[in-house]
Design an enzyme around this catalytic site. Sequence first.
Site, PDB file in Angstrom:
ATOM      1  N   CYS A  91       4.401   3.346 -10.834  1.00 28.10           N
ATOM      2  CA  CYS A  91       3.031   3.222 -11.334  1.00 28.10           C
ATOM      3  C   CYS A  91       3.051   2.605 -12.726  1.00 28.10           C
ATOM      4  CB  CYS A  91       2.384   4.607 -11.375  1.00 28.10           C
ATOM      5  SG  CYS A  91       0.677   4.611 -11.947  1.00 28.10           S
ATOM      6  N   HIS A 133      -2.610   4.982  -3.103  1.00 26.09           N
ATOM      7  CA  HIS A 133      -2.168   5.235  -4.480  1.00 26.09           C
ATOM      8  C   HIS A 133      -3.293   4.902  -5.467  1.00 26.09           C
ATOM      9  CE1 HIS A 133       0.996   5.015  -7.762  1.00 26.09           C
ATOM     10  NE2 HIS A 133      -0.010   4.357  -8.315  1.00 26.09           N
ATOM     11  N   GLU A 134      -3.892   3.734  -5.310  1.00 24.07           N
ATOM     12  CA  GLU A 134      -4.952   3.318  -6.239  1.00 24.07           C
ATOM     13  C   GLU A 134      -6.215   4.154  -6.059  1.00 24.07           C
ATOM     14  OE1 GLU A 134      -3.941   1.630  -8.625  1.00 24.07           O
ATOM     15  OE2 GLU A 134      -2.138   0.804  -7.696  1.00 24.07           O
ATOM     16  N   HIS A 137      -6.043   7.257  -8.080  1.00 25.05           N
ATOM     17  CA  HIS A 137      -6.391   7.064  -9.495  1.00 25.05           C
ATOM     18  C   HIS A 137      -7.889   7.240  -9.728  1.00 25.05           C
ATOM     19  CE1 HIS A 137      -2.732   5.902 -11.549  1.00 25.05           C
ATOM     20  NE2 HIS A 137      -2.435   5.028 -10.599  1.00 25.05           N
TER      21      HIS A 137
END
Length: 169
Positions: A91, A133-134, A137
Amino acid sequence: MSVLQVLHFPDERLRITAQPVKEVNADIQRIVDDMFDTMYEEEGIGLAATQVDIHQRIIVIDVSEERDQRLVLINPELIEKSGDTGIEEGCLSIPETRALVPRAEHVKVRALDREGKAFELEASELLAICIQHEMDHLVGKLFIDYLSPLKRQRIRQKLEKLAKQNSRT
């Protein structure tokens, strides 16, 4: 267009939940363009607006070797996921750190593109992992949150040490 500052763990701003984009306009398009510039400069394959201290639901991704397959996801929603997979993830907000994270192998998302047009996308493998993953966030979740508390603490200590070393140079 410009390169934005990427926030680094343990910065608490990474934990802020992003708000939906109300209207895709020139300001949002400029943010998208700056996010791509930042992602390419930092040699990443994905970037969420949260990582550059913009708390709106915007993601940019390019998993291609040639860096020519830009994907913009504004207000993304995960509508389906299936299968199990995982790779060692890294990351931009957690430098020099990688860890195996369990993810769905296939995902289907609904989002708006850079022009504000709605679309659906089915993704597998690396693209599916990157999308998940994004999207994490955008809700203030980091890939290290999938790790044990002890591993997270070790990563925090390592990054604090790196930050001190970098501030001296």
